[in-house]
Enzyme design. Structure first.
Site, PDB file in Angstrom:
ATOM      1  N   HIS A 171      -6.278  49.055  40.969  1.00 26.16           N
ATOM      2  CA  HIS A 171      -7.413  48.134  40.979  1.00 26.16           C
ATOM      3  C   HIS A 171      -7.970  47.922  42.378  1.00 26.16           C
ATOM      4  CE1 HIS A 171      -7.142  46.616  36.763  1.00 26.16           C
ATOM      5  NE2 HIS A 171      -5.965  47.203  36.887  1.00 26.16           N
ATOM      6  N   ASP A 383     -13.271  46.059  48.862  1.00 29.31           N
ATOM      7  CA  ASP A 383     -12.962  45.527  47.538  1.00 29.31           C
ATOM      8  C   ASP A 383     -12.831  46.701  46.582  1.00 29.31           C
ATOM      9  OD1 ASP A 383     -12.642  43.432  45.715  1.00 29.31           O
ATOM     10  OD2 ASP A 383     -14.413  42.367  46.429  1.00 29.31           O
TER      11      ASP A 383
HETATM   12  P1  ADQ Z   1      -9.941  40.198  42.587  1.00 27.92           P
HETATM   13  O1  ADQ Z   1      -9.595  40.459  44.012  1.00 27.92           O
HETATM   14  O2  ADQ Z   1      -9.371  38.986  41.988  1.00 27.92           O
HETATM   15  O3  ADQ Z   1      -9.552  41.453  41.673  1.00 27.92           O
HETATM   16  P2  ADQ Z   1     -12.783  40.174  41.582  1.00 27.92           P
HETATM   17  O4  ADQ Z   1     -13.007  41.506  40.982  1.00 27.92           O
HETATM   18  O5  ADQ Z   1     -13.973  39.662  42.311  1.00 27.92           O
HETATM   19  O6  ADQ Z   1     -11.572  40.141  42.593  1.00 27.92           O
HETATM   20  O7  ADQ Z   1     -12.417  39.174  40.429  1.00 27.92           O
HETATM   21  C1  ADQ Z   1     -12.285  37.789  40.668  1.00 27.92           C
HETATM   22  C2  ADQ Z   1     -12.312  37.061  39.329  1.00 27.92           C
HETATM   23  O8  ADQ Z   1     -11.965  35.695  39.560  1.00 27.92           O
HETATM   24  C3  ADQ Z   1     -13.684  37.065  38.674  1.00 27.92           C
HETATM   25  O9  ADQ Z   1     -13.536  37.367  37.315  1.00 27.92           O
HETATM   26  C4  ADQ Z   1     -14.199  35.634  38.875  1.00 27.92           C
HETATM   27  O10 ADQ Z   1     -14.991  35.142  37.823  1.00 27.92           O
HETATM   28  C5  ADQ Z   1     -12.930  34.845  38.959  1.00 27.92           C
HETATM   29  N1  ADQ Z   1     -13.124  33.655  39.822  1.00 27.92           N
HETATM   30  C6  ADQ Z   1     -13.493  33.661  41.107  1.00 27.92           C
HETATM   31  N2  ADQ Z   1     -13.590  32.393  41.573  1.00 27.92           N
HETATM   32  C7  ADQ Z   1     -13.271  31.583  40.542  1.00 27.92           C
HETATM   33  C8  ADQ Z   1     -13.143  30.164  40.398  1.00 27.92           C
HETATM   34  N3  ADQ Z   1     -13.326  29.310  41.393  1.00 27.92           N
HETATM   35  N4  ADQ Z   1     -12.776  29.710  39.203  1.00 27.92           N
HETATM   36  C9  ADQ Z   1     -12.535  30.547  38.173  1.00 27.92           C
HETATM   37  N5  ADQ Z   1     -12.624  31.885  38.273  1.00 27.92           N
HETATM   38  C10 ADQ Z   1     -12.983  32.393  39.435  1.00 27.92           C
HETATM   39  C11 ADQ Z   1      -8.949  42.745  41.882  1.00 27.92           C
HETATM   40  C12 ADQ Z   1      -9.608  43.634  42.954  1.00 27.92           C
HETATM   41  C13 ADQ Z   1     -11.095  43.774  42.642  1.00 27.92           C
HETATM   42  C14 ADQ Z   1     -11.271  44.347  41.236  1.00 27.92           C
HETATM   43  C15 ADQ Z   1     -10.453  43.556  40.220  1.00 27.92           C
HETATM   44  C16 ADQ Z   1     -10.447  44.243  38.850  1.00 27.92           C
HETATM   45  O11 ADQ Z   1      -9.432  43.081  44.245  1.00 27.92           O
HETATM   46  O12 ADQ Z   1     -11.717  44.618  43.592  1.00 27.92           O
HETATM   47  O13 ADQ Z   1     -12.643  44.268  40.882  1.00 27.92           O
HETATM   48  O14 ADQ Z   1      -9.102  43.437  40.624  1.00 27.92           O
HETATM   49  O15 ADQ Z   1     -10.008  45.554  38.944  1.00 27.92           O
END
Ligand code: ADQ
Length: 500
Positions: A171, A383
């Protein structure tokens, strides 16, 4: 022997959230991208999801059994716990996973702590995962391993059960050779990655980096084929190699964003936010997300474009993560300091430039905030993909909105045409992008957003799952038959690593 293969998902954490309330451990199903993607894959197909339940101290096996039993019934698949001790968690999770692989794979090698004890702990905990999975998997089952915490698992499973096929999805990004070379255990990690029958990355860039590394350490590497899925031969092993961008359930977010309650809440948020337009940031508390860089870019924008003062504000939501780690506490303090400096310098009686919320937000509230925001600003230093930018576009519906996206997010490769791309290290560039988004003509905003939504809708999370299964198992989801939830309790592995 079981004839029909089942799906087995393995990830570091089980998709449950446990909490200790009124002297009792309680659990509820976790939400999030991976969970919603894999729920339909596992539901009622007789498979299981193995992972660490994430409890710290005090929750014994009997508590875990009590909690996971009903949750498994609710989910439609068995939740299989891999119990880790506090010592394991320290070396495996905080240590090798989050102080070696996470920073290194995000190109931030100066943050790495290359401790041999972490490496030993990483292997030991992976061994515990291997014992649990090998114990419960059937010969024809298909094992889908997720993410950097579990790289050695495929080879360990093969050693225990030679016929068991497993596939892997990374991921997070995979770094270039120069960065990867820094890791003392580089050849071991690389070799472990060649033991899966399908190894898959988020983007073509990650896959290319991986192949470059393979060629350095295994000069006999042979690659054939073209497109999303290649065939690779290394020593006596041959496997498929792919790149498939993970996504969201576009339809679900789009419907939520257009629901009456969300539209109405978005309207209220618009009225509450000071200024004519508002920029939104939503990130997990992590140095890879570039939150200080975003704040510096926003400050520079106010400095260079005074006509934007009192006209624009930044609303930054930060979801707490790894709070017990010093580096993360320091990051939180840096963010607080930057925000108070910007607000101290530019606030007026009518306007506060930056608002921030530190905490989790419900799915519905997040959808309303996405819908209300004029501009979404994603400045990740690196990312794997970034799902926030996709959720923003899905929730925006037909409303015009601008996505400013870091070039270094995996999503940039897919969304380059509709987004305004920025280099987060270029403070002036970020400032100019905000100004450009603020001044963008309505038609251009709509055209860009239409393109973004189309692209995300086409390659949604179900497309991702389907393509992964096809490449890894040569099967469509429907070909995994419906089966009852398996009973697992007799073979659980305790924290001490003994079967009970
Ligand atoms: P993450 O590093 O967690 O994931 P991301 O893909 O942006 O990063 O996902 C974050 C998730 O957290 C989103 O679904 C978002 O809605 C949720 N979120 C953020 N802030 C929030 C809040 N305050 N309250 C509730 N929910 C919140 C890792 C990798 C990424 C990759 C994903 C999936 O780092 O690059 O996209 O896995 O493979």
């Amino acid at each position: 022997m079981r004839k029909k293969g089942r799906l087995i998902v393995v990830s570091n954490r089980l998709p449950v959230t446990l909490s200790y309330e009124d002297g009792k451990w309680r659990g509820k199903p976790a939400s999030g991208g991976l969970v919603s993607a894999l729920n339909p894959v596992l539901k009622n197909r007789g498979g299981f999801w193995a992972g660490w339940p994430g409890t710290g101290k005090g929750a014994g096996l009997s508590h875990i059994r009590e909690i996971l039993g009903p949750l498994s019934e609710e989910s439609g698949y068995r939740l299989l716990p891999v119990m880790l001790t506090e010592v394991d968690v320290e070396a495996f999770y905080h240590g090798f996973s989050n102080s070696v692989l996470w920073p290194l794979f995000h190109d931030l090698q100066s943050r790495c702590v290359f401790s041999p004890a972490f490496w030993e702990g990483y292997l030991k905990s992976n061994g515990k995962f291997a014992r649990v999975v090998a114990k419960h998997a059937g010969e024809n089952d298909f094992v889908w391993v997720n993410d950097y915490q579990l790289i050695p698992l495929g080879e360990m499973l093969k050693k225990r059960r030679s016929g068991l096929r497993s596939s892997f999805f990374l991921h997070i990004p995979f770094p270039s050779v120069d960065v990867f070379m820094k890791m003392p255990w580089r050849k071991e990690i690389l070799s472990q990655m060649t033991h899966y029958s399908f190894m898959c990355f988020q983007t073509g860039r990650d896959r290319r980096n991986f192949l470059d590394c393979l060629r350095v350490f295994f000069p006999d590497t042979a690659v054939s084929g073209r497109g999303h899925i290649l065939r690779v031969k290394v020593e006596d092993r041959s496997f498929f190699l792919g790149s498939l961008p993970i996504s969201i359930d576009f339809q679900a977010y789009s419907s939520l964003g257009s629901s009456r309650s969300v539209v109405s809440r978005a309207k209220t948020i618009r009225e509450e936010v000071p200024g004519k337009q508002f920029v939104l940031g939503v990130d997990r508390l992590d140095y890879s997300k570039g939150i200080p860089e975003k704040l510096r870019g926003f400050q520079r924008c106010l400095e260079r474009f005074p006509d934007l003062r009192e006209m624009i504000s930044l609303h930054q939501i930060v979801v707490p993560s790894r709070e017990s780690v010093d580096q993360y506490q320091a990051l939180k303090e840096e963010i607080e300091l930057l925000i108070s400096r910007i607000n101290g310098r530019y606030s007026t009686t009518r306007w506060v430039p930056v608002n921030w919320h530190y905490g989790s937000v419900s799915r519905e509230e997040l959808a309303a905030i996405y819908r209300a925001a004029d501009i979404a600003l994603v400045t990740s230093l690196k990312d794997g993909m970034n799902l926030v930018c996709k959720e923003y576009c899905a929730c925006k519906g037909k409303e015009p909105g601008v996505l400013i996206l870091s070039e270094f997010a995996g999503a940039a490769l897919q969304l380059a045409k509709g987004a305004v791309l920025v280099n987060p290290y270029d403070t002036d560039g970020v400032a100019e992008a905000i100004y450009r988004a603020f001044s963008m003509a309505e038609k251009e905003k709509r055209d860009r957003m239409r393109f973004l939504r189309k692209s995300i809708a086409r390659q949604n999370v179900f497309w991702w799952v389907d393509n992964f299964l096809r490449a890894a198992a040569g099967k469509k989801l429907e070909e995994f038959p419906e089966q009852a939830i398996p009973s697992l309790w007799p073979g659980i592995i305790t924290q001490a690593g003994k079967e009970k």
